[in-house]
Design a protein around this motif. Structure first.
Motif, PDB file in Angstrom:
ATOM      1  N   GLN A   1       0.819  -1.225   0.089  1.00 53.62           N
ATOM      2  CA  GLN A   1      -0.116  -0.095  -0.143  1.00 53.62           C
ATOM      3  C   GLN A   1       0.782   1.401  -0.047  1.00 53.62           C
ATOM      4  N   ASP A   2       0.921   1.787  -1.066  1.00 52.60           N
ATOM      5  CA  ASP A   2       1.683   3.078  -1.235  1.00 52.60           C
ATOM      6  C   ASP A   2       0.691   4.135  -0.632  1.00 52.60           C
ATOM      7  N   ARG A   3       1.128   4.492   0.614  1.00 51.75           N
ATOM      8  CA  ARG A   3       0.349   5.532   1.325  1.00 51.75           C
ATOM      9  C   ARG A   3       1.062   6.822   1.264  1.00 51.75           C
ATOM     10  N   GLY A   4       2.246   6.757   0.755  1.00 51.26           N
ATOM     11  CA  GLY A   4       2.829   7.989   0.584  1.00 51.26           C
ATOM     12  C   GLY A   4       3.306   8.679   1.988  1.00 51.26           C
ATOM     13  N   GLN A   5       3.858   9.873   1.887  1.00 52.41           N
ATOM     14  CA  GLN A   5       4.209  10.567   3.079  1.00 52.41           C
ATOM     15  C   GLN A   5       2.941  11.139   3.854  1.00 52.41           C
ATOM     16  N   PRO A   6       2.593  11.240   5.228  1.00 49.72           N
ATOM     17  CA  PRO A   6       1.625  11.672   5.800  1.00 49.72           C
ATOM     18  C   PRO A   6       1.293  13.081   5.706  1.00 49.72           C
ATOM     19  N   ILE A   7       0.158  13.492   5.451  1.00 47.31           N
ATOM     20  CA  ILE A   7      -0.134  15.027   5.453  1.00 47.31           C
ATOM     21  C   ILE A   7      -0.883  15.349   6.752  1.00 47.31           C
ATOM     22  N   ASP A   8      -0.796  16.522   6.713  1.00 50.62           N
ATOM     23  CA  ASP A   8      -1.608  17.389   7.973  1.00 50.62           C
ATOM     24  C   ASP A   8      -2.793  18.117   7.100  1.00 50.62           C
ATOM     25  N   ALA A   9      -4.060  17.989   7.372  1.00 48.40           N
ATOM     26  CA  ALA A   9      -5.117  18.580   6.879  1.00 48.40           C
ATOM     27  C   ALA A   9      -5.272  20.071   7.120  1.00 48.40           C
ATOM     28  N   ALA A  10      -4.645  20.298   8.108  1.00 49.45           N
ATOM     29  CA  ALA A  10      -4.555  21.735   8.523  1.00 49.45           C
ATOM     30  C   ALA A  10      -3.666  22.887   7.623  1.00 49.45           C
ATOM     31  N   ASP A  11      -2.769  21.911   6.914  1.00 49.70           N
ATOM     32  CA  ASP A  11      -1.677  22.526   6.032  1.00 49.70           C
ATOM     33  C   ASP A  11      -2.125  22.525   4.572  1.00 49.70           C
TER      34      ASP A  11
ATOM     35  N   PHE B   1      -6.858   5.899  -3.978  1.00 52.01           N
ATOM     36  CA  PHE B   1      -7.140   6.453  -5.183  1.00 52.01           C
ATOM     37  C   PHE B   1      -6.929   6.015  -6.314  1.00 52.01           C
ATOM     38  N   GLY B   2      -6.615   4.470  -6.517  1.00 57.87           N
ATOM     39  CA  GLY B   2      -6.332   3.858  -7.565  1.00 57.87           C
ATOM     40  C   GLY B   2      -4.886   3.963  -8.051  1.00 57.87           C
ATOM     41  N   ASN B   3      -4.597   2.887  -8.996  1.00 62.71           N
ATOM     42  CA  ASN B   3      -3.185   2.971  -9.360  1.00 62.71           C
ATOM     43  C   ASN B   3      -2.265   2.673  -8.081  1.00 62.71           C
ATOM     44  N   GLY B   4      -2.499   1.951  -7.220  1.00 59.80           N
ATOM     45  CA  GLY B   4      -1.928   1.485  -6.106  1.00 59.80           C
ATOM     46  C   GLY B   4      -1.365   2.727  -5.188  1.00 59.80           C
ATOM     47  N   ALA B   5      -2.139   3.728  -5.379  1.00 61.66           N
ATOM     48  CA  ALA B   5      -1.903   4.954  -4.564  1.00 61.66           C
ATOM     49  C   ALA B   5      -2.941   5.083  -3.429  1.00 61.66           C
ATOM     50  N   TYR B   6      -2.510   5.056  -2.092  1.00 60.59           N
ATOM     51  CA  TYR B   6      -3.137   5.171  -1.006  1.00 60.59           C
ATOM     52  C   TYR B   6      -2.759   6.615  -0.221  1.00 60.59           C
ATOM     53  N   GLY B   7      -3.470   7.322   0.099  1.00 58.45           N
ATOM     54  CA  GLY B   7      -3.473   8.564   0.770  1.00 58.45           C
ATOM     55  C   GLY B   7      -3.098   9.754  -0.190  1.00 58.45           C
ATOM     56  N   LEU B   8      -3.473  10.933   0.198  1.00 58.37           N
ATOM     57  CA  LEU B   8      -3.456  12.023  -0.903  1.00 58.37           C
ATOM     58  C   LEU B   8      -2.050  12.396  -1.446  1.00 58.37           C
ATOM     59  N   GLU B   9      -0.930  12.407  -0.714  1.00 58.81           N
ATOM     60  CA  GLU B   9       0.295  12.599  -0.893  1.00 58.81           C
ATOM     61  C   GLU B   9       0.773  11.540  -2.420  1.00 58.81           C
ATOM     62  N   ALA B  10       0.364  10.413  -1.980  1.00 55.87           N
ATOM     63  CA  ALA B  10       0.835   9.298  -3.042  1.00 55.87           C
ATOM     64  C   ALA B  10      -0.103   9.616  -4.061  1.00 55.87           C
ATOM     65  N   ALA B  11      -1.214   9.803  -4.181  1.00 58.07           N
ATOM     66  CA  ALA B  11      -1.911  10.202  -5.368  1.00 58.07           C
ATOM     67  C   ALA B  11      -1.642  11.317  -6.072  1.00 58.07           C
ATOM     68  N   SER B  12      -1.225  12.560  -5.339  1.00 56.89           N
ATOM     69  CA  SER B  12      -0.700  13.589  -5.953  1.00 56.89           C
ATOM     70  C   SER B  12       0.454  13.443  -6.789  1.00 56.89           C
ATOM     71  N   ARG B  13       1.405  12.572  -6.186  1.00 56.90           N
ATOM     72  CA  ARG B  13       2.616  12.339  -6.669  1.00 56.90           C
ATOM     73  C   ARG B  13       2.513  11.563  -7.913  1.00 56.90           C
ATOM     74  N   ARG B  14       1.599  10.581  -7.740  1.00 52.64           N
ATOM     75  CA  ARG B  14       1.214   9.440  -8.871  1.00 52.64           C
ATOM     76  C   ARG B  14       0.614  10.104 -10.123  1.00 52.64           C
ATOM     77  N   TYR B  15      -0.301  11.059 -10.060  1.00 53.28           N
ATOM     78  CA  TYR B  15      -1.344  11.454 -11.040  1.00 53.28           C
ATOM     79  C   TYR B  15      -0.681  12.893 -11.592  1.00 53.28           C
ATOM     80  N   PHE B  16      -0.150  13.675 -10.711  1.00 51.28           N
ATOM     81  CA  PHE B  16       0.248  14.928 -10.834  1.00 51.28           C
ATOM     82  C   PHE B  16       1.712  15.456 -10.805  1.00 51.28           C
ATOM     83  N   ASP B  17       2.401  14.599 -10.204  1.00 47.28           N
ATOM     84  CA  ASP B  17       3.709  14.815  -9.804  1.00 47.28           C
ATOM     85  C   ASP B  17       3.825  16.078  -8.959  1.00 47.28           C
ATOM     86  N   LYS B  18       2.861  16.333  -8.018  1.00 46.51           N
ATOM     87  CA  LYS B  18       3.239  17.519  -7.080  1.00 46.51           C
ATOM     88  C   LYS B  18       2.755  17.017  -5.726  1.00 46.51           C
ATOM     89  N   ARG B  19       3.082  17.959  -4.868  1.00 48.17           N
ATOM     90  CA  ARG B  19       2.611  17.820  -3.597  1.00 48.17           C
ATOM     91  C   ARG B  19       1.312  18.178  -3.427  1.00 48.17           C
TER      92      ARG B  19
END
Length: 726
Positions: free
Chosen positions: A142-152, A248-266
């Motif tokens: 599960q590619d959860r990427g780096q944890p993010i803080d919703a407040a940021d 988020f599909g394509n093996g990406a778990y979590g917003l950071e992994a999905a942002s990186r996977r689909y848009f190459d962004k933070r």
């Protein structure tokens, strides 16, 4: 009279008035008493009751008011009595609710997972796999990427998820009865599940703590855990856990992994449109992924934008200004090294006995060479009409220590993850012939010795040369360079198939004797197995085990495994034998069937291979310390063309091998081969006569090498070791 009559009438009408003055009792005369009959006690009681009833019926409003005041006075304080009744009812309801809650906890609360550490609550380990240069080539589990803080996060990113998933997130206690009832009504009306009533907190429970089982038991547990989470964490913490866990599909778990996977962004850099796309994925990740269907992804994102406008997150003008050009592209993420990542994960599981925790795997993969090799394959496929879309490809490159530099298992990992480089068992065809000639050299033959390339029949089997042409008497080096079938079969039968099988096993090919067809490569091997058997041919006869992992670490940096190069390598072939053999292999590239495999600036040596009916096409060889094998074929084992218009190892495979090796040898100094000089032999004429007559001439057999190099150096190998080293 009138007044008297009126007063009398008035007095008569007010007989029941409570304010009338009591009149003195009239005495009844004896005659009256005698006239009036005596009543029994029972009769008098009835009469009294009837009189009272008559008086009540004829009572005045004033009398009724007096009765009401008496009743109110006897009731005490009415407000206190009503409050007491409400309190009694509320207490009773609370008691039954508490009892029902306790029963629910007893039935459904047993065995609930803990909620004390949601940050580390994961269903599967996360494995990150790196190339030799440190670049990520794959994330498995599960590619959860780096944890993010919703407040940021920007308001529009958070708003995109709240608008579609849980608008009342900041106002409920983890469970929203109104949303549940609303969803139930919508679904009943639609006759299908069109709307969910789960809050973000409940979805968090479903993603991290419970199974996806659809049952009343699991739903109640989900609600209980949601209430516990709401009591333990703040709303921002819960939202952060949710955004770090959702798929988020394509093996990406979590917003950071999905942002990186689909848009190459933070996540902090996401635009309104990109946030809408990611929020829209949660409904059905595989269906709405922009990599699967861009039109569906855009349609779903527009629904999210409408919800954001309705929720007041953005304005209608801002929604209309959103552009979906260059929506998403993960082609670079799914590059050819994904096959190597899969193999590395499988090797890690074998080494560790399973994958039970988050891991970091460091590999030997040369990522630039892998990418260049994949690009070269696409170029060759585009210009070769025999390279149809059904034709798959595999390539593998090893160094002499066994480190895997390139591993490509197919044309496109997204279309098929089957790793043909390590899993596909195919016939090597003429790429097996070097083992026959190596056996002959061990038996005392030399490259200049002659072999008769003419029609051959063994029992009912009558194999043919390519285009059914024969060369007659030719040197062994020419027979191998031109890949002459009849000559190879005749040589194999002369040196003995058992010896060919023995030397193949010694080099790492675990095969049995299939009969005379062995010379044509009718055994089945994987590209990795064939490359492993070629390693000693490049590395001075030393056997090496292929490996892809250099180091495995736990998430906290603890080293779990480190690869060690074998210090006492096993010698499979005498280096003296490899000098003439290398000369013959270079002749294949210089003057033979492998001309397209030449490498600028390096001495290349190798062998083409084409199985029966062009079902497989190979090139296997080595140059400057690297061994490479490429294969083309169809998964359904059907031919690649027919007749003279068929795929062969001397065309697309040889050309691709050259590109793969050129990319892999970038920066590697060229290795000069040991020159081979033919020596005059007294038995040369005898050898020619024996070849013509089909009789085996006596030769000095060099035999297999000693067990390992250390035995040679120490002198423990015995007298047979003499001559292996100068």
């Amino acid at each position: 009279m009138a007044n008297g009559s009126g007063r009398k009438g008035g007095t008569s009408s007010r007989k029941t008035s409570s304010t009338r003055r009591r009149q003195p009792a009239r005495r009844r005369t004896p005659a009256a008493r005698k006239k009036s009959p005596k009543l029994s006690t029972k009769s008098r009681a009835k009469k009294t009751t009837a009189s009272s009833s008559a008086r009540r019926k004829t009572s005045s409003p004033a009398r009724r008011r007096t009765a009401a005041r008496k009743k109110a006075g006897s009731a005490g304080f009415p407000l206190f009595r009503q409050t007491g009744r409400f309190f009694l009812r509320a207490t009773t309801a609370a008691f039954f609710l508490l009892a029902a809650g306790l029963v629910t906890l007893l039935i459904y609360g047993r065995g609930l997972p803990p909620v004390g550490d949601l940050a580390s609550a994961r269903k599967e380990p996360r494995v990150e796999i790196h190339a030799a240069n440190g670049e990520v080539i794959g994330i498995r589990g599960q590619d959860r990427g780096q944890p993010i803080d919703a407040a940021d996060l920007p308001p529009h990113v958070v708003g995109a998820f709240l608008a579609t998933e849980d608008r009342n997130f900041y106002h409920h206690v983890g469970v929203n009865p109104v949303a549940i009832i609303r969803a139930l009504m919508v679904n009943v009306k639609a006759g299908d599940v069109e709307q969910g009533g789960s809050t973000i907190t409940q979805q968090l429970v479903k993603n991290l703590l419970l199974t996806p089982e659809q049952s009343l038991h699991r739903k109640v547990q989900e609600m209980l855990l949601a209430l516990k989470i709401e009591a333990m964490y703040s709303k921002d913490e819960i939202l952060s856990f949710y955004l770090n866990a959702v798929y988020f599909g394509n093996g990406a778990y979590g917003l950071e992994a999905a942002s990186r996977r689909y848009f190459d962004k933070r996540p902090e850099e996401l635009s309104v449109g990109e946030a809408a796309v990611l929020a829209g994925l949660l409904k059905a990740p595989s269906r709405f992924a922009p990599t699967a269907d861009e039109n569906k992804a855009i349609s779903r994102a527009k629904v999210v934008l409408a919800a954001m406008v309705d929720a007041g997150v953005i304005t209608h003008a801002e929604a209309k200004a959103v552009s979906f050009t260059r929506l998403a592209d993960i082609a670079e993420t799914d590059h050819a090294a994904a096959y190597a990542a899969d193999y590395a994960l499988a090797e890690a599981a074998r080494i560790l006995g399973g994958v039970e925790q988050d891991l970091l795997i460091e590999t030997t993969i040369d990522l630039p060479a892998t990418r260049s090799s994949a690009t070269a394959r696409e170029v060759i496929a585009a210009k070769d009409d025999l390279y149809t879309p059904e034709v798959q490809a595999a390539a593998i490159v090893l160094d002499e220590n066994g480190a895997i530099h390139v591993l490509i298992g197919g044309n496109d990992y997204r279309q098929s993850s089957f790793n043909r480089a390590v899993q596909a068992k195919r016939q090597p065809g003429s790429a097996f012939k070097p083992f026959i000639y190596l056996t002959a050299l061990e038996e005392g033959f030399r490259p200049e010795d002659m072999i008769n390339d003419k029609r051959i029949e063994i029992g009912d089997w009558a194999p043919k040369n390519y285009k059914d042409t024969y060369a007659g008497m030719v040197p062994l080096s020419e027979a191998m360079a031109r890949s002459l079938n009849a000559a190879a079969i005749r040589l194999q039968e002369e040196v003995g198939r058992e010896n060919v099988v023995e030397i193949a096993n010694r080099l790492g090919l675990k095969i049995d004797d299939p009969g005379p067809s062995l010379a044509l490569g009718t055994v089945e091997v994987t590209p990795l197995e064939l490359a492993t058997a070629y390693l000693p041919l490049s590395g001075g006869g030393v056997v090496a085990e292929p490996f892809i992992i250099t180091r495995i670490s736990a998430a906290d940096g603890t080293e779990l495994y480190h690869h060690e190069i074998e210090r006492a390598p096993r010698l499979a072939v005498s280096p003296d034998v490899l000098v003439p053999f290398d000369h013959m292999m270079r002749e294949v590239v210089t003057n033979g069937s492998g001309r397209r495999a030449k490498i600028a600036g390096h001495y290349a040596a190798g062998k083409t291979g084409t199985s029966q009916s062009s079902r497989d096409a190979w090139f296997a060889g080595y140059a400057s310390g690297l061994v490479g094998v490429v294969w083309l074929g169809r998964d359904d084992d059907r031919p690649m063309g027919s007749g003279h218009r068929a795929m062969s190892g001397s065309h697309a495979p040889a050309e691709w091998w050259s590109s793969v090796m050129t990319a892999s040898l970038d920066g590697v100094p060229a290795r000069e081969p040991t020159p081979y000089a033919p020596e005059p032999r007294s038995d040369k004429l005898l050898s020619h006569l024996a070849a013509i007559l089909g009789v085996r001439a006596p030769r000095e057999r060099q035999g297999p090498p000693p067990a390992n190099i250390e035995d040679i150096i120490s002198g423990e190998a015995g007298p047979d070791a003499s001559g292996y080293f100068e």
